[in-house]
Design a protein around this motif. Sequence first.
Motif, short mmCIF file in Angstrom:
data_model
loop_
_atom_site.label_atom_id
_atom_site.label_comp_id
_atom_site.label_asym_id
_atom_site.label_seq_id
_atom_site.Cartn_x
_atom_site.Cartn_y
_atom_site.Cartn_z
N VAL A 91 40.33 56.87 60.07
CA VAL A 91 41.21 55.72 60.18
C VAL A 91 42.04 55.57 58.90
O VAL A 91 41.50 55.61 57.80
N SER A 92 43.34 55.43 59.06
CA SER A 92 44.20 55.21 57.91
C SER A 92 44.25 53.71 57.66
O SER A 92 44.95 52.98 58.35
N GLU A 132 51.06 62.24 57.24
CA GLU A 132 50.71 63.53 56.63
C GLU A 132 49.65 64.26 57.45
O GLU A 132 49.29 65.39 57.12
N GLY A 133 49.13 63.60 58.47
CA GLY A 133 48.08 64.22 59.28
C GLY A 133 46.72 64.21 58.62
O GLY A 133 45.82 64.93 59.02
N ARG A 134 46.57 63.37 57.60
CA ARG A 134 45.29 63.32 56.91
C ARG A 134 44.30 62.42 57.63
O ARG A 134 43.10 62.54 57.44
N ALA A 135 44.83 61.47 58.42
CA ALA A 135 43.95 60.53 59.11
C ALA A 135 44.39 60.39 60.56
O ALA A 135 45.58 60.50 60.86
N ASP A 157 51.07 53.28 51.68
CA ASP A 157 50.35 54.55 51.56
C ASP A 157 49.61 54.90 52.85
O ASP A 157 49.53 56.05 53.22
N GLU A 158 49.07 53.87 53.52
CA GLU A 158 48.30 54.18 54.72
C GLU A 158 49.19 54.80 55.80
O GLU A 158 48.73 55.64 56.59
#
Lengths: 275, 421, 311
Positions: free
Chosen positions: B184-185, B257-260, B250-251
């Motif tokens: 979760v972002s 960015e596909g990080r979350a 940032d979230e």
Amino acid sequence: MSTSTWQRVLLYAILCGVGFILLTPFAWLLSTALKSESADLFAYPPQWIPDPVVWSNFVKAWNILPFMRYIFNTFYIAIATVLLNLFFCSLTGYALARMHFRGRQFIFYCILATTMVPFQVLLIPLFIVTLKLGLVDTHAGVILPVAVNAFGIFLLRQAFTTIPKDLEEAARIDGCNEFTIYSRIMLPLIKPALATQAAFTFVAQWNDFLWPLVVLKSRELYTLQLGLASLQGVFGVNWRYISAASVIALVPTVLFFLFTQRFFTQGLTSGAVKE
Amino acid sequence: MPRIALLFLLLLPLISCSEESQQEENTVTVEFWTIALGDAFADYILGMISTYEQAHPGVKIKWVDVSGGEVAEKFLAALVGDTAPDLVNIYDLPRFLQYDILVNMDEAVSPEDKAKRLENFWNGVGYFQGANYVIPWYVGVTMMWYNKDLFAQAGLDPDRPPRTLDEMLAMGRQIRERTGKYGVSWRLHPSLIAPPWALLRMDGFWPLFDEGYSRTRINHPEAKAIFQKWVDAYQQGVVPPEALAASHRDEVNWFIEGRAAMLPFSGGWITRYFDKTFAAKVATAPMPRGLLGKVPASNQVLVVPKASRHPEIAVDFGLFVTNDENQLEFCRQVAILPSTVAAAADPYFRQPPKTQADEANQLSAADIPNSFVMAPPDVVGWSRMEDILHEEFAKALAEQQSVDEALVRIEEKWNHLLRYQ
Amino acid sequence: MHGRYTPFFFVGPGLLLLGIFFAYPLLDTLWLSLHRYNIFTAPVFIGFDNFRRAWGDELFWRVLANTLLYAAIVVPALVVLSFFMALLLDNSLRLIKIFRTLYYIPVVTSIVVAGIIWKWLYNSDGLINAVLKGYGIIGPSWLADARGVPEAFLGLFGIQTESVWFTEPAIALFSVAMVTIWKAAPYYMIIYLAGLQGIPIALKEAARIDGAGGWQVIRHVIIPTIKPYTLVVSIIATIAALRTFGEVYVMTGGGPFHRTNLLSYYIYTLGFKYLEVGYAAAVSVFLLAIILIFAIINFRLAGGDNTTGGA
């Protein structure tokens, strides 16, 4: 230093190595700015050379931010600050170094003590003063508070004290008045110190973020620093545009320093900070 | 000394540029500040202004678009300098509300105009100890974006997003374990979507204070259970570690960015940051529910400072900007929601969706009746209290103290502030 | 010699500007530090209450400790690194001007852009950790990790420690300091470079003829000769370090839980977010006192004020 070929090769290797560490962040910035819409920016391992290379991010970034205006504003503010700062600091420094008057030592020590006061401490009351003078949201509001600084007075005063007395005497016999002696004879002699102070002031003003942030409100008055900060609002999170805009913002500064480098380093070389 | 004269000539514009332009007589100028709308909405804003100016001869509206993070600082500066703007779009209201510097809209706005606006937004972020000090503008109701690719990689059904917060955290855990990406972002440091106090509220723990604001009731088993749930999730990597020290937006970046894999967000306008490949990977879902059963809604508002020279005109223009017609037009231009009764009921929000942004927006619109406005407690000194909450909660997240210890310390410090104020 | 009032025409303009934009705000700060003031209502005199409050303000001490730690990391690193960078650039290779310009780029980079790039590099799955992963090290989230640097380092070798001595500086603070060093080292490098170019070549040659090796020339000729420059660099670097704002504002917002919160950022929050202007002024006065103490120590260590300038 005389250098042989292998020394030169070694030196270049070290130079490149250090440069690599310093500039790695920029390689990524540049590479991101050149990536297409479909490229994965955060792939692992990182893709350094974009495929395909795309230039359109630069065009888009250029079109959305009024770059010319920001660059103009930034140069205008930095240069105006430098000119005013040199003028006021040298004038005060000259009197403190070459003239005799009551309170001279006292004034000098006061100024010396204040070289230590950071801008931050004064932020809130300084803002109130600027406001009362009607300078909020003007370039003058950004420039005037730094148009003279204690460190500059100190630096230039030190430079003036090194000039031999006879030069001044000769000019006086020729009938020059005090201002002419200052401007025609003394100022040219401390050019190196002036260059040093100019370099310090220019860089400080170019990089300043907090004070312009608090003082300016109209977008058309923004400096590059503020313009880039507002990018996040306008572009949200399009890294490609932000990177492209950042690269564009770097170009004039880098060029400026490439061409004025001699002026800065020479200035520092002979005089100012030396014994 | 000609060279020095030249220098002064060069600097002359600098000294004189602060002069105010002369105003025509009998013209009233009203200054209107918006937040970072930029060129994209200039036509819309200027269109409204010219319509209003035509209908009200003698009134001139001066529009200032202030870049995002700094609007409050500028507003403050203008207030100190007695150069207050007349109508301002502003956020982070508690610090202004507690000093009684804004026009009371319950008094300044007629009952008919009030009735046209949705009640929960009228008494929302601008409500402070008995009265409302804002005119509600556009609205964002939280829905959820999620990354179908990451769902599939984690062995989850990409067409079955979570329905509850607990389910969301459980799925996030699975995504973390199976893909190495974050679930979760969510920004647990100061955050617009869900600051720590909103975590409590979403799961039904509310209010945070007793009735007379003499003590806090935050040190409570229910609050502990809710915080513990998030602390566990953070430590298991459901949320990116940067959640503790992050700045504005940032979230959103982490998600893009596909990080979350999941991003609770206030609607559809985020799609203008998607690129094509990314847009193909993501889908929309209603915001997972907590025990309260309602989802958080944010609301942009307009305020009129008491220091305004023309408060009546400013209020009138504010009501014009936020009327049914103008809000609906704004919603057509960008995926946001209106705060008036008639506009919210407009068929536009039930048309078949054409874009991803439409989809997101319809999910948001459908949840308007099911939403609670993200208004922090209307207690004096909230800004400081909120920072204390963030600090102690963050320490618990980083395993520097237990949730119990955090709650005890928050209780102690808040009660101290309540006495002090 | 000159007219009786002439000096005041020279000193006047500068002093006037200093008075308006410097002395007055400074006095105002001192005055406000004795008041409770929130901008909207008139200041109320409360004596030394603000200072008493700072004394009992846990966060103030935390932030003060951060600021001193941060300066303790940044200043020595800058003095040493910028000196060696300058040594490296002090030659007449054909491409040296290009290198000097390239090295200078971090200085003129907007802090906003630098913040964006470094946040990428520092992410838990960012570039730095990607490189570390190649060596089998799982890196932290550099800007969000509150563990102490020594603690985390020992942890790499499987040593767990509870001692408070290993908890400072926080990894996050250290990471912020690295950005400052990266951005400021080339600035001081230019000052050193100027100093190096002022040293007569004959001096270095003479030392060499006497049989001194490269390192000995540096140690016995170069370092003593450029001592005045070292003084200037360390003073400017100290003041700059104690004033750091942008890095915190752009990268961490003071988090995690104030471990990267520095005094100037705290003052900014107090004044502009909490609207506690009087208290912000009191904290400013503290900062001022610290800077003065540092400056005096610096002067003493470096051998007094007669080496700073020409006189």
